[in-house]
Design a protein around this motif. Structure first.
Motif, PDB file in Angstrom:
ATOM      1  N   GLN A 228      12.667  -0.321  -2.820  1.00  0.00           N
ATOM      2  CA  GLN A 228      11.390  -0.142  -3.505  1.00  0.00           C
ATOM      3  C   GLN A 228      11.149  -1.202  -4.573  1.00  0.00           C
ATOM      4  OE1 GLN A 228       9.708   3.721  -4.090  1.00  0.00           O
ATOM      5  NE2 GLN A 228      11.497   4.731  -3.216  1.00  0.00           N
ATOM      6  N   ILE A 229      12.215  -1.675  -5.215  1.00  0.00           N
ATOM      7  CA  ILE A 229      12.057  -2.815  -6.129  1.00  0.00           C
ATOM      8  C   ILE A 229      11.602  -4.034  -5.340  1.00  0.00           C
ATOM      9  CG2 ILE A 229      13.240  -4.434  -7.659  1.00  0.00           C
ATOM     10  CD1 ILE A 229      15.090  -2.141  -8.486  1.00  0.00           C
ATOM     11  N   ALA A 230      12.212  -4.250  -4.180  1.00  0.00           N
ATOM     12  CA  ALA A 230      11.843  -5.388  -3.333  1.00  0.00           C
ATOM     13  C   ALA A 230      10.381  -5.323  -2.912  1.00  0.00           C
ATOM     14  CB  ALA A 230      12.745  -5.436  -2.100  1.00  0.00           C
ATOM     15  N   ALA A 231       9.854  -4.103  -2.808  1.00  0.00           N
ATOM     16  CA  ALA A 231       8.451  -3.934  -2.435  1.00  0.00           C
ATOM     17  C   ALA A 231       7.501  -4.181  -3.601  1.00  0.00           C
ATOM     18  CB  ALA A 231       8.227  -2.526  -1.880  1.00  0.00           C
ATOM     19  N   GLY A 232       8.063  -4.396  -4.806  1.00  0.00           N
ATOM     20  CA  GLY A 232       7.244  -4.743  -5.956  1.00  0.00           C
ATOM     21  C   GLY A 232       6.570  -3.572  -6.633  1.00  0.00           C
ATOM     22  N   ARG A 233       7.151  -2.395  -6.498  1.00  0.00           N
ATOM     23  CA  ARG A 233       6.527  -1.203  -7.063  1.00  0.00           C
ATOM     24  C   ARG A 233       6.553  -1.227  -8.595  1.00  0.00           C
ATOM     25  NH1 ARG A 233       7.034   3.383  -3.859  1.00  0.00           N
ATOM     26  NH2 ARG A 233       5.979   4.474  -5.569  1.00  0.00           N
ATOM     27  N   ASP A 234       5.460  -0.759  -9.211  1.00  0.00           N
ATOM     28  CA  ASP A 234       5.398  -0.642 -10.668  1.00  0.00           C
ATOM     29  C   ASP A 234       6.139   0.588 -11.158  1.00  0.00           C
ATOM     30  OD1 ASP A 234       3.897  -2.925 -10.991  1.00  0.00           O
ATOM     31  OD2 ASP A 234       1.984  -1.875 -11.124  1.00  0.00           O
ATOM     32  N   GLU A 235       6.094   1.662 -10.385  1.00  0.00           N
ATOM     33  CA  GLU A 235       6.780   2.895 -10.762  1.00  0.00           C
ATOM     34  C   GLU A 235       7.373   3.533  -9.519  1.00  0.00           C
ATOM     35  OE1 GLU A 235       5.902   7.104 -13.102  1.00  0.00           O
ATOM     36  OE2 GLU A 235       5.055   5.219 -13.836  1.00  0.00           O
ATOM     37  N   ILE A 236       8.592   4.034  -9.672  1.00  0.00           N
ATOM     38  CA  ILE A 236       9.347   4.550  -8.536  1.00  0.00           C
ATOM     39  C   ILE A 236       9.911   5.910  -8.887  1.00  0.00           C
ATOM     40  CG2 ILE A 236      11.365   4.160  -7.059  1.00  0.00           C
ATOM     41  CD1 ILE A 236      10.995   1.112  -7.695  1.00  0.00           C
ATOM     42  N   HIS A 237       9.706   6.884  -8.007  1.00  0.00           N
ATOM     43  CA  HIS A 237      10.272   8.223  -8.172  1.00  0.00           C
ATOM     44  C   HIS A 237      11.221   8.478  -6.998  1.00  0.00           C
ATOM     45  CE1 HIS A 237       6.408   9.597 -10.486  1.00  0.00           C
ATOM     46  NE2 HIS A 237       7.035   8.577 -11.066  1.00  0.00           N
ATOM     47  N   ILE A 238      12.470   8.792  -7.299  1.00  0.00           N
ATOM     48  CA  ILE A 238      13.465   9.042  -6.247  1.00  0.00           C
ATOM     49  C   ILE A 238      14.225  10.308  -6.587  1.00  0.00           C
ATOM     50  CG2 ILE A 238      15.533   8.199  -5.067  1.00  0.00           C
ATOM     51  CD1 ILE A 238      14.618   5.356  -5.683  1.00  0.00           C
ATOM     52  N   GLY A 239      14.304  11.217  -5.644  1.00  0.00           N
ATOM     53  CA  GLY A 239      15.048  12.448  -5.866  1.00  0.00           C
ATOM     54  C   GLY A 239      14.662  13.494  -4.840  1.00  0.00           C
TER      55      GLY A 239
END
Length: 266
Positions: A228-239
């Motif tokens: 998801q970082i590689a996809a350039g996301r501004d905010e990421i929620h994982i869980g």
């Protein structure tokens, strides 16, 4: 595994265990040169010895997030050895398990020094170099608790809420320079954050929460985060299901408040 990070320099705080250790392994496999920072040098050396590319390819740089006056020298060391910094992963932090009424203000300050001022201070030390290059990404490991404050974590939740305020503003400020900012909100991840969390006396909680023990592994979390970082996301929620609490808080705050009052938290 993404090749987006091949030959990049990735600086990770809190790299001696848990999410930080898992991210170090994942970035190394992805071809990055990893700078590992935390207070415990022996643990950093242990992690470095397990990384793809060999320990000699990566850098162990002990760092105390409360010693903000040391940050410029640390940045200078990394820059001298690596040339620049592509990603700063602000991951180091302290957990909490204690009721607010029982917790002296000095404990709140201690948590804020590490979780907020440490992250902000290191970011401010790294930013000029990124801006000069016109490239770079700052990644901040926050928490679902940065949106939904749960009992016995008042100072921890406050520190995460504060990170959101600072880094959301920073994202807008630096966008035109080519520097990017990513906020990460994990749900439960199987680490020892609850074991090392501060109680109301400033001592260790010394217990593994059931939610942590039954959560996704740090390695699974790291793999999902890198993509998801590689996809350039501004905010990421994982869980797991707990990440839906962010939307519940946003759209149904009164219901969320009732749930928090009745739910049991370790």
């Amino acid at each position: 595994m993404s090749t987006a990070f091949a030959d990049q320099v990735v600086w990770i705080t809190g790299a001696s265990s848990g999410i930080g250790e898992a991210l170090a392994r994942a970035f190394a496999v992805a071809g990055a040169r990893v700078v590992l920072s935390a207070r415990r040098e022996t643990e950093l050396q242990r992690v470095a010895a397990t990384l793809a590319g060999g320990a000699e390819h990566h850098i162990v740089l002990p760092l105390d997030l409360t010693a903000t006056d040391t940050f410029p020298a640390a940045v200078a060391t990394v820059t001298a050895r690596c040339g620049h910094i592509d990603l700063l992963i602000n991951n180091g932090g302290l957990g909490q398990r204690g009721f607010a009424v029982d917790t002296p203000l000095e404990i709140d300050r201690r948590i804020m020094e590490v979780n907020y001022f440490g992250q902000v201070g290191l970011t401010k030390a790294v930013l000029p170099g990124m801006i000069a290059r016109g490239a770079g990404r700052v990644v901040v490991i926050s928490s679902v608790v940065g949106y939904v404050a749960t009992p016995r974590r008042s100072a921890y939740a406050a520190s995460k809420h504060a990170l959101h305020g600072f880094f959301n503003a920073l994202r807008a400020e630096v966008h035109a320079t080519g520097v990017r900012v990513t906020l990460v909100c994990p749900g439960y991840v199987r680490t020892e954050i609850s074991v090392h969390a501060l109680d109301s006396t400033g001592g260790r909680h010394a217990k593994m929460d059931t939610t942590q023990a039954n959560a996704m592994s740090a390695d699974v979390f790291a793999a999902r985060l890198l993509s998801q970082i590689a996809a350039g996301r501004d905010e990421i929620h994982i869980g797991g299901r707990e990440v839906w609490a962010v939307r519940l808080q946003r759209w149904l705050p009164r219901l969320t408040a009732r749930i928090l009052r009745r739910a049991k938290f370790s």
